[in-house]
Design a protein around this motif. Structure first.
Motif, PDB file in Angstrom:
ATOM      1  N   SER A  10       5.679  82.152  -4.892  1.00 52.11           N
ATOM      2  CA  SER A  10       5.791  81.422  -6.159  1.00 52.11           C
ATOM      3  C   SER A  10       4.462  80.864  -6.651  1.00 52.11           C
ATOM      4  O   SER A  10       4.300  80.618  -7.844  1.00 52.11           O
ATOM      5  CB  SER A  10       6.820  80.295  -6.055  1.00 52.11           C
ATOM      6  N   VAL A  11       3.507  80.654  -5.734  1.00 50.23           N
ATOM      7  CA  VAL A  11       2.184  80.181  -6.125  1.00 50.23           C
ATOM      8  C   VAL A  11       1.100  81.190  -5.737  1.00 50.23           C
ATOM      9  O   VAL A  11      -0.090  80.870  -5.743  1.00 50.23           O
ATOM     10  CB  VAL A  11       1.857  78.778  -5.553  1.00 50.23           C
ATOM     11  N   CYS A  13       0.109  82.518  -2.889  1.00 54.72           N
ATOM     12  CA  CYS A  13      -0.828  82.016  -1.883  1.00 54.72           C
ATOM     13  C   CYS A  13      -0.244  82.097  -0.476  1.00 54.72           C
ATOM     14  O   CYS A  13       0.965  81.943  -0.277  1.00 54.72           O
ATOM     15  CB  CYS A  13      -1.194  80.571  -2.196  1.00 54.72           C
ATOM     16  N   ARG A 125      -7.175  73.843  -3.866  1.00 52.53           N
ATOM     17  CA  ARG A 125      -5.961  74.083  -4.658  1.00 52.53           C
ATOM     18  C   ARG A 125      -6.306  74.269  -6.129  1.00 52.53           C
ATOM     19  O   ARG A 125      -5.750  75.147  -6.791  1.00 52.53           O
ATOM     20  CB  ARG A 125      -4.993  72.915  -4.506  1.00 52.53           C
ATOM     21  N   ILE A 130      -3.323  76.349  -7.889  1.00 57.38           N
ATOM     22  CA  ILE A 130      -2.031  75.951  -7.327  1.00 57.38           C
ATOM     23  C   ILE A 130      -1.616  74.671  -8.042  1.00 57.38           C
ATOM     24  O   ILE A 130      -2.395  73.711  -8.096  1.00 57.38           O
ATOM     25  CB  ILE A 130      -2.133  75.740  -5.809  1.00 57.38           C
ATOM     26  N   PRO A 131      -0.425  74.635  -8.608  1.00 57.40           N
ATOM     27  CA  PRO A 131      -0.002  73.458  -9.368  1.00 57.40           C
ATOM     28  C   PRO A 131      -0.130  72.171  -8.551  1.00 57.40           C
ATOM     29  O   PRO A 131       0.166  72.160  -7.352  1.00 57.40           O
ATOM     30  CB  PRO A 131       1.469  73.749  -9.695  1.00 57.40           C
ATOM     31  N   TYR A 134       2.812  71.137  -6.410  1.00 55.18           N
ATOM     32  CA  TYR A 134       3.281  71.974  -5.303  1.00 55.18           C
ATOM     33  C   TYR A 134       2.952  71.280  -3.987  1.00 55.18           C
ATOM     34  O   TYR A 134       1.809  70.896  -3.734  1.00 55.18           O
ATOM     35  CB  TYR A 134       2.642  73.376  -5.314  1.00 55.18           C
TER      36      TYR A 134
END
Length: 143
Positions: A10-11, A13, A125, A130-131, A134
C-alpha cells in the motif's frame, strides 16, 4: 540472521530492521528472501533501519567498489528502479553508506537502485513519500 522485514504494497515499501550483529551478508540475504515473497513487486522502495546496530567492519570504499557489483548483479535487475533509504545510528555508519552511494553510481550493475543514507526515519519516509500517518508495524518485523 540479524534482521527482519515486511512488505507493505500500500505504500510501495519494504521495511527492514537490523539488530544485534550486522553480518556482511545480511543485506544480500535479505534481498534474496524479499524477492521470493509473492507480495514483492519490482520497483518497491526499501527502508533499512540500522539504528540499533552498526555496519560490518568489512564495509567501506574498497569492499563496495571491488566486491559489491558482482555480489548484487542478479538482485539489482529484479528490484528495478527502487529507492533504498539507509537509516543509520551514528556518523561513522552514515559516512560508510555515503561511500556506497558514490561507488554505486559508477558501477553499471548497481545503477538501477538509488541509495541514500539518513539519520532519522522521518527524513527517509519523506524521501520515499511514505504518508506521515502510516505507522511502521514494528510488531510485524519483531525478531
Amino acid at each position: 540472521m540479524a534482521y527482519s522485514f515486511y512488505i507493505e504494497p500500500s505504500v510501495n515499501c519494504v521495511f527492514v530492521r537490523h539488530f544485534d550483529v550486522f553480518h556482511v551478508d545480511d543485506t544480500l540475504n535479505q534481498y534474496h528472501e524479499m524477492i521470493e515473497k509473492p507480495e514483492y513487486l519490482p520497483n518497491m522502495n526499501v527502508i533499512r533501519d540500522v539504528l540499533t546496530t552498526t555496519l560490518p567492519d568489512e564495509f567501506g570504499y574498497k569492499f563496495f567498489s571491488e566486491k559489491t557489483p558482482d555480489r548484487y548483479k542478479d538482485i539489482e535487475s529484479v528490484m528495478g528502479q527502487s529507492n533504498v533509504a539507509w537509516v543509520l545510528g551514528n556518523g561513522k555508519d552514515y559516512a560508510i553508506m555515503h561511500q556506497f552511494t558514490l561507488t554505486a553510481r559508477f558501477a553499471d550493475s548497481l545503477s538501477h537502485i538509488t541509495r541514500k543514507p539518513f539519520r532519522t526515519l522521518e527524513a527517509a519516509r519523506e524521501w520515499l513519500e511514505i504518508p506521515p500517518d502510516y505507522e511502521i508495524h514494528h510488531d510485524a518485523i519483531a525478531p
